[in-house]
Motif scaffolding. Structure first.
Motif, mmCIF file in Angstrom:
data_model
loop_
_atom_site.group_PDB
_atom_site.id
_atom_site.type_symbol
_atom_site.label_atom_id
_atom_site.label_comp_id
_atom_site.label_asym_id
_atom_site.label_seq_id
_atom_site.Cartn_x
_atom_site.Cartn_y
_atom_site.Cartn_z
ATOM 1 N N GLN A 164 -17.911 50.326 -14.073
ATOM 2 C CA GLN A 164 -17.195 49.304 -13.305
ATOM 3 C C GLN A 164 -17.729 47.913 -13.623
ATOM 4 N N LEU A 165 -19.042 47.785 -13.708
ATOM 5 C CA LEU A 165 -19.640 46.494 -14.039
ATOM 6 C C LEU A 165 -19.250 46.051 -15.441
ATOM 7 N N LEU A 166 -19.250 46.973 -16.389
ATOM 8 C CA LEU A 166 -18.849 46.628 -17.749
ATOM 9 C C LEU A 166 -17.403 46.166 -17.806
ATOM 10 N N ALA A 167 -16.541 46.801 -17.045
ATOM 11 C CA ALA A 167 -15.136 46.387 -16.996
ATOM 12 C C ALA A 167 -15.029 44.973 -16.441
ATOM 13 N N GLN A 168 -15.827 44.656 -15.443
ATOM 14 C CA GLN A 168 -15.806 43.314 -14.869
ATOM 15 C C GLN A 168 -16.362 42.287 -15.858
ATOM 16 N N VAL A 169 -17.384 42.653 -16.608
ATOM 17 C CA VAL A 169 -17.941 41.745 -17.611
ATOM 18 C C VAL A 169 -16.898 41.474 -18.693
ATOM 19 N N ARG A 170 -16.212 42.518 -19.133
ATOM 20 C CA ARG A 170 -15.155 42.334 -20.139
ATOM 21 C C ARG A 170 -14.052 41.417 -19.602
ATOM 22 N N GLU A 171 -13.663 41.674 -18.352
ATOM 23 C CA GLU A 171 -12.627 40.847 -17.746
ATOM 24 C C GLU A 171 -13.097 39.397 -17.632
ATOM 25 N N LEU A 172 -14.339 39.195 -17.261
ATOM 26 C CA LEU A 172 -14.903 37.845 -17.173
ATOM 27 C C LEU A 172 -14.832 37.150 -18.531
ATOM 28 N N GLU B 285 -8.484 32.254 -16.110
ATOM 29 C CA GLU B 285 -8.163 31.773 -14.769
ATOM 30 C C GLU B 285 -9.457 31.422 -14.028
ATOM 31 N N PRO B 286 -9.667 30.148 -13.702
ATOM 32 C CA PRO B 286 -10.930 29.725 -13.076
ATOM 33 C C PRO B 286 -11.281 30.485 -11.789
ATOM 34 N N ALA B 287 -10.302 30.725 -10.937
ATOM 35 C CA ALA B 287 -10.593 31.427 -9.686
ATOM 36 C C ALA B 287 -11.065 32.849 -9.958
ATOM 37 N N ARG B 288 -10.462 33.494 -10.954
ATOM 38 C CA ARG B 288 -10.859 34.870 -11.309
ATOM 39 C C ARG B 288 -12.258 34.873 -11.924
ATOM 40 N N VAL B 289 -12.536 33.918 -12.792
ATOM 41 C CA VAL B 289 -13.858 33.805 -13.407
ATOM 42 C C VAL B 289 -14.916 33.613 -12.323
ATOM 43 N N HIS B 290 -14.639 32.739 -11.386
ATOM 44 C CA HIS B 290 -15.586 32.477 -10.305
ATOM 45 C C HIS B 290 -15.834 33.736 -9.476
ATOM 46 N N MET B 291 -14.771 34.445 -9.105
ATOM 47 C CA MET B 291 -14.902 35.655 -8.297
ATOM 48 C C MET B 291 -15.692 36.726 -9.042
ATOM 49 N N LEU B 292 -15.382 36.931 -10.321
ATOM 50 C CA LEU B 292 -16.097 37.941 -11.103
ATOM 51 C C LEU B 292 -17.563 37.562 -11.281
#
Length: 54
Positions: free
Chosen positions: A25-33, A38-45
C-alpha cells in the motif's frame, strides 16, 4: 512439529503477510505521489507517507 509450534509459525507468517500488504500500500502511494500533478493530491499523499509506521 507440535501444535503449539505450528500455531506460532502460522501466526508469524500471518504477521509477515500483513506487513507485506502494508508495504505494498505504501509503495502504491509513493508511485502515485511520483506521478501526480495535482497539488492537493501530492500534499495528501506526502502527509500520509510521512505519518506511516513500518
Amino acid at each position: 512439529m507440535t501444535e503449539h509450534l505450528r500455531e506460532r509459525v502460522v501466526a508469524y507468517a500471518d504477521l509477515l503477510t500483513d506487513d507485506i500488504g502494508q508495504i505494498q500500500q505504501l509503495l502504491a502511494q509513493v508511485r502515485e505521489l511520483a506521478e501526480s500533478q495535482e497539488p492537493a493530491r501530492v500534499h495528501m499523499l506526502a502527509e500520509r507517507l510521512t505519518a506511516a509506521h513500518l
